[in-house]
Design an enzyme around this catalytic site. Structure first.
Site, PDB file in Angstrom:
ATOM      1  N   CYS A  37       0.906  -0.973   0.421  1.00  0.00           N
ATOM      2  CA  CYS A  37      -0.161   0.381  -0.224  1.00  0.00           C
ATOM      3  C   CYS A  37       1.188   1.340   0.059  1.00  0.00           C
ATOM      4  O   CYS A  37       2.129   1.214   0.399  1.00  0.00           O
ATOM      5  CB  CYS A  37      -0.762   0.124   1.505  1.00  0.00           C
ATOM      6  N   ARG A  77       5.352   0.078  -5.999  1.00  0.00           N
ATOM      7  CA  ARG A  77       5.320  -0.448  -4.827  1.00  0.00           C
ATOM      8  C   ARG A  77       4.131  -2.378  -4.943  1.00  0.00           C
ATOM      9  O   ARG A  77       3.993  -3.276  -4.832  1.00  0.00           O
ATOM     10  CB  ARG A  77       5.140  -0.500  -3.638  1.00  0.00           C
ATOM     11  N   TRP A 119      -2.983  -2.554  -1.254  1.00  0.00           N
ATOM     12  CA  TRP A 119      -2.872  -4.290  -1.627  1.00  0.00           C
ATOM     13  C   TRP A 119      -3.870  -4.647  -0.241  1.00  0.00           C
ATOM     14  O   TRP A 119      -3.184  -5.039   0.344  1.00  0.00           O
ATOM     15  CB  TRP A 119      -1.592  -4.862  -1.666  1.00  0.00           C
ATOM     16  N   ASN A 132      -2.208   2.037   5.790  1.00  0.00           N
ATOM     17  CA  ASN A 132      -0.569   1.597   5.420  1.00  0.00           C
ATOM     18  C   ASN A 132      -0.834   0.808   7.353  1.00  0.00           C
ATOM     19  O   ASN A 132      -0.478   1.085   7.903  1.00  0.00           O
ATOM     20  CB  ASN A 132       0.719   1.638   5.099  1.00  0.00           C
ATOM     21  N   GLY A 133      -0.466  -0.777   6.651  1.00  0.00           N
ATOM     22  CA  GLY A 133      -0.269  -1.833   7.960  1.00  0.00           C
ATOM     23  C   GLY A 133      -1.394  -2.655   8.399  1.00  0.00           C
ATOM     24  O   GLY A 133      -2.024  -2.923   7.636  1.00  0.00           O
ATOM     25  N   GLU A 155      20.081 -17.183  -6.372  1.00  0.00           N
ATOM     26  CA  GLU A 155      19.151 -15.938  -6.845  1.00  0.00           C
ATOM     27  C   GLU A 155      18.654 -15.677  -8.509  1.00  0.00           C
ATOM     28  O   GLU A 155      18.360 -15.097  -8.787  1.00  0.00           O
ATOM     29  CB  GLU A 155      20.620 -14.769  -6.283  1.00  0.00           C
ATOM     30  N   LYS A 207      14.729 -15.169 -10.195  1.00  0.00           N
ATOM     31  CA  LYS A 207      15.344 -13.870 -10.542  1.00  0.00           C
ATOM     32  C   LYS A 207      14.336 -14.658 -11.708  1.00  0.00           C
ATOM     33  O   LYS A 207      13.197 -14.044 -12.321  1.00  0.00           O
ATOM     34  CB  LYS A 207      16.620 -13.379 -11.182  1.00  0.00           C
ATOM     35  N   GLU A 215      10.616 -15.504 -10.589  1.00  0.00           N
ATOM     36  CA  GLU A 215       9.493 -14.333 -10.477  1.00  0.00           C
ATOM     37  C   GLU A 215       9.554 -13.073 -11.360  1.00  0.00           C
ATOM     38  O   GLU A 215       8.005 -12.614 -12.216  1.00  0.00           O
ATOM     39  CB  GLU A 215      11.042 -13.153  -9.471  1.00  0.00           C
ATOM     40  N   HIS A 226      22.708 -36.848  -6.456  1.00  0.00           N
ATOM     41  CA  HIS A 226      21.423 -37.347  -5.868  1.00  0.00           C
ATOM     42  C   HIS A 226      20.497 -37.244  -5.827  1.00  0.00           C
ATOM     43  O   HIS A 226      19.341 -37.255  -5.004  1.00  0.00           O
ATOM     44  CB  HIS A 226      21.803 -36.664  -4.132  1.00  0.00           C
ATOM     45  N   LYS A 275       7.529  -5.320  -3.956  1.00  0.00           N
ATOM     46  CA  LYS A 275       8.277  -4.581  -4.172  1.00  0.00           C
ATOM     47  C   LYS A 275       8.942  -4.393  -2.550  1.00  0.00           C
ATOM     48  O   LYS A 275       9.870  -5.491  -2.030  1.00  0.00           O
ATOM     49  CB  LYS A 275       8.380  -3.280  -4.090  1.00  0.00           C
TER      50      LYS A 275
HETATM   51  C1  G6P Z   1      10.120  -9.211  -1.610  1.00  0.00           C
HETATM   52  C2  G6P Z   1      10.065  -9.189  -2.818  1.00  0.00           C
HETATM   53  C3  G6P Z   1      11.886  -8.974  -3.106  1.00  0.00           C
HETATM   54  C4  G6P Z   1      13.065  -8.765  -2.293  1.00  0.00           C
HETATM   55  C5  G6P Z   1      11.849  -9.333  -0.564  1.00  0.00           C
HETATM   56  C6  G6P Z   1      12.992  -8.661   0.582  1.00  0.00           C
HETATM   57  O1  G6P Z   1       9.113 -10.627  -1.319  1.00  0.00           O
HETATM   58  O2  G6P Z   1       9.448  -9.036  -4.062  1.00  0.00           O
HETATM   59  O3  G6P Z   1      11.912  -9.229  -4.440  1.00  0.00           O
HETATM   60  O4  G6P Z   1      13.823  -9.717  -2.779  1.00  0.00           O
HETATM   61  O5  G6P Z   1      10.721  -8.652   0.117  1.00  0.00           O
HETATM   62  O6  G6P Z   1      12.547  -7.330   0.075  1.00  0.00           O
HETATM   63  P1  G6P Z   1      13.654  -5.954   0.583  1.00  0.00           P
HETATM   64  O7  G6P Z   1      13.372  -4.856   0.915  1.00  0.00           O
HETATM   65  O8  G6P Z   1      13.590  -6.561   2.495  1.00  0.00           O
HETATM   66  O9  G6P Z   1      15.223  -6.112   0.512  1.00  0.00           O
END
Ligand code: G6P
Length: 668
Positions: free
Chosen positions: A2, A27, A73, A99-100, A486, A490, A493, A509, A606
């Site tokens: 949000c 966001r 959201w 928010n929250g 990672e 990526k 995602e 294994h 985000k």
């Molecule tokens: C969300 C995002 C990821 C990110 C993670 C941690 O899940 O989609 O891309 O790595 O949060 O976010 P932060 O802001 O704590 O690095």
């Protein structure tokens, strides 16, 4: 997640609010709304669509000097127009954006219903609007009314309140969810993120937790929410934000992910600037308030983060072990906070977060502090909750990261951990010569990254060749392992191609059974002492008909794999930072080939600042003739326990939880 924006001053609020909301779109959100005061009346406009839809709906015929806006959201209740913020009381006097999560929302809603208040939405926020309106009838000021209402609220909030009877002010409050006040000339802005106000002002004040403020066009004052006087009001002296309005614009790029991938050399230079000490071959990290003796007494280093921040933490753990010879590991903060961890006073805990808002990481920090743990932050967003909670640490200086998939922040996390490892190493047994090698290696990285980025057309071509694959393996060993993890993350995602990361030696294994011509493997091959092993991994996969994309600094011949993507050779410990870049580009170009919404992948946000099911369960109810669900406090009145669903839902993103619960509500 949000987003909040508010404006009061000499301009028309509507365009400012719309522009602010547009900057917060990155966001992630599912609905949007705004409220302004015009001719002594509250005008609320909402949409279950995008900010552009809101722009089409909003009445812009006359100026409004004050207003608030929100991108939502969904947490409590479906994403629809009624549940979108702002929420108002029955009379249309008070409007609130929030928010929250209000944890005792169900009780508050029940109490309001008992008093004859008709609630129209399924949200926790609406209860606030009614409560503030009731208090406002008795209180001397809006500030006082908000304060009194908040006495009954448990949970997290960043909120802004608008009152028709006090059109000259906005009241804001913060508890666990960021609120920043932007100071202009005869105008003030409020937002949950500087992105919404940086085009108007660089002078900002971050509200502290448990603090509120009354904001007028020409001034504002802060005060503690708790009126007991135990806590002083925070500072109102503005700080200047680093970000530029251009950081939030695409410029010549089509999406932010690609823009941010290309910003990495510059972002990395910023992170290194002033922090490398040639004379003593070490790093200077001013935010870490520990002297040499204290640094020496650290027995273990543990990195905690979520998603890419966790993988960056894994890279950090390897660096600390290699350079400082201190046992080190990384753990998802989301696991750590739930498993009653043994907190060791001689361990240095590092909370890693781009946004500084991720709830799981914040909760892990709070748990650590409660148990006397020593925790520092590695955070990108200044003024964010995790940075403040940690009190000390290192800023990442990556600049604003807009794309959901983290790229430049991850690079700066890993580089920052290399500096931390260097610092810890140099108070122990890392020689000056070895320290000098790392300092030089770090200095060389931005230029080497530029070389990797120049190879983008070739990487894009490889991505197009393999974009039709339904699954991919990402294989790495030791230094290549977090890189592989990672890389897989990526790809998943942004392209929605199923990807799994495996340690090279673990292939035999189990996963080797899956290797065939339609299962490409991306193998990460650093030019390190394990090179022979890496090459043998490639051979094993190819012997079973599996296509291999080798990403390597070892100058492998093209014949060794189906595609070889080379990166320059760096210092071995630092090579993960270089090997990671082609994997970002690979994911990006697979996603582009498949026509994905790269910056806003489905179901992801985000920063995940709320949790649907922690301390709650999904409850089915009925509204507007439809079955719907609302999170329900376990401790709340009349709650029937459904822990199995709660536990399952806990592992999903909120949007998936909605889908899951909707499926259960409507079997078949
Ligand atoms: C969300 C995002 C990821 C990110 C993670 C941690 O899940 O989609 O891309 O790595 O949060 O976010 P932060 O802001 O704590 O690095």
């Amino acid at each position: 997640m949000c987003g909040i924006v508010g404006y009061i001053g000499r301009r028309d609020a509507v365009p400012v609010l719309l522009e602010g909301l547009r900057s917060l779109e990155y966001r992630g959100y599912d609905s949007a709304g705004l409220a302004v005061i015009r001719r002594n009346r509250l005008q609320v406009t909402k949409t279950a669509g995008r900010v552009s839809d809101l722009r089409d709906r909003v009445d812009g015929r006359s100026r409004a000097p004050v207003g608030i806006g929100h991108t939502r959201w969904a947490t409590h209740g479906e994403p629809n127009e009624v549940n979108a913020h702002p929420h108002t009381d029955a009379e249309g006097r008070i409007a609130v954006v929030h928010n929250g999560i209000i944890e005792n929302a169900e009780q508050l809603r029940d109490a309001l219903t008992d008093r004859g208040v008709k609630l129209v939405s399924d949200t926790d926020t609406e209860a606030l609007a009614h409560m503030i309106a009731a208090e406002a009838e008795r209180a001397a000021s809006l500030e006082e009314a908000v304060r009194r209402a908040l006495r009954h609220v448990e949970g997290t909030y960043g909120l802004v309140v608008l009152d028709v009877r006090h059109p000259g002010e906005l009241v804001v409050a913060r508890n666990g969810s960021p609120i920043v006040v932007g100071v202009g000339e005869a105008e003030m802005f409020v937002a949950s993120d500087v992105a919404a106000l940086v085009r108007y002002t660089k002078q900002v004040v971050y509200l502290e937790d448990a603090e509120m403020a009354t904001v007028r066009a020409t001034d504002f004052r802060t005060l503690p929410i708790d009126e007991s006087g135990r806590r002083a009001a925070g500072s109102t002296v503005p700080t200047t934000v680093e970000a530029e309005a251009g950081d939030y614009e695409l410029g010549p790029y089509q999406d932010f992910m690609r823009k941010e991938i290309h910003e990495q050399p510059e972002a990395l230079r910023r992170a290194l600037r002033g922090r490398l000490d040639d004379r003593f071959a070490t790093a200077r990290l001013g935010g870490i308030d520990l002297d040499a003796r204290q640094l020496r007494s650290i027995r273990q280093v543990k990195f905690l983060g979520c998603g890419s921040a966790y993988y960056a933490g894994q890279m950090g753990a390897l660096l600390v072990e290699e350079l400082a010879r201190i046992p080190s590991d990384a753990e998802p903060a989301s696991e750590f906070r739930y498993r009653n961890p043994v907190v060791d006073p001689d361990t240095l805990y590092v909370a890693v977060s781009q946004s500084g808002e991720t709830l799981d990481t914040l909760m892990a920090v709070q748990e650590l502090k409660r148990k006397g743990g020593q925790v520092i932050g590695a955070v990108n967003v200044v003024g964010s909750a995790i940075g403040r909670e940690c009190g000390s640490g290192v800023f990442l200086h990556a600049g604003p990261e807009i794309a959901v998939a983290s790229t430049k922040a991850l690079t700066n996390m890993a580089a920052t951990f290399a500096m931390l490892a260097l610092l810890l190493g140099r108070v122990r047994d890392l020689s000056a010569a070895a320290g000098q090698r790392i300092v030089a290696g770090l200095r060389a990285l931005p230029g080497q990254m530029e070389e990797v980025l120049a190879a983008e057309p070739k990487i894009a071509e490889v991505a197009r060749r393999f974009a039709a694959a339904e699954h991919m393996f990402f294989i790495g060993r030791v230094r290549g392992w977090p890189v592989a993890r990672e890389g897989a993350q990526k790809l998943k995602e942004v392209s929605y191609v199923h990807a799994e990361a495996y340690q090279a030696a673990e292939l035999k294994h189990g996963p080797l059974a899956l290797i065939n011509s339609s299962m490409p493997s991306v193998v990460v091959v650093p030019a390190d002492e394990l090179l022979g092993k890496h090459v043998s991994t490639i051979e094993q996969i190819r012997a079973r008909g599996g296509p291999v994309i080798a990403v390597t600094s070892a100058g492998l011949p093209p014949s060794l794999a189906d595609a070889v993507i080379g990166v320059p050779r760096g210092e071995p410990e630092l090579e993960p930072l270089l090997l990671n870049i082609p994997l970002q580009l690979l994911a990006y170009h697979v996603a582009a080939t498949l026509g994905r919404d790269i910056d806003k992948p489905r179901n992801l946000a985000k920063s995940v600042t709320v949790e649907l099911v922690q301390g709650q369960q999904v409850r089915f109810g009925r509204a507007a003739g439809k079955r719907l669900l609302a999170p329900h406090d376990f401790a709340g009145r009349g709650a029937a326990r459904a822990p199995a669903l709660g536990e399952l839902a806990d592992h999903l993103q909120p949007a998936s939880v909605l889908v899951l619960a909707a499926c259960l509500a409507e079997p078949g």
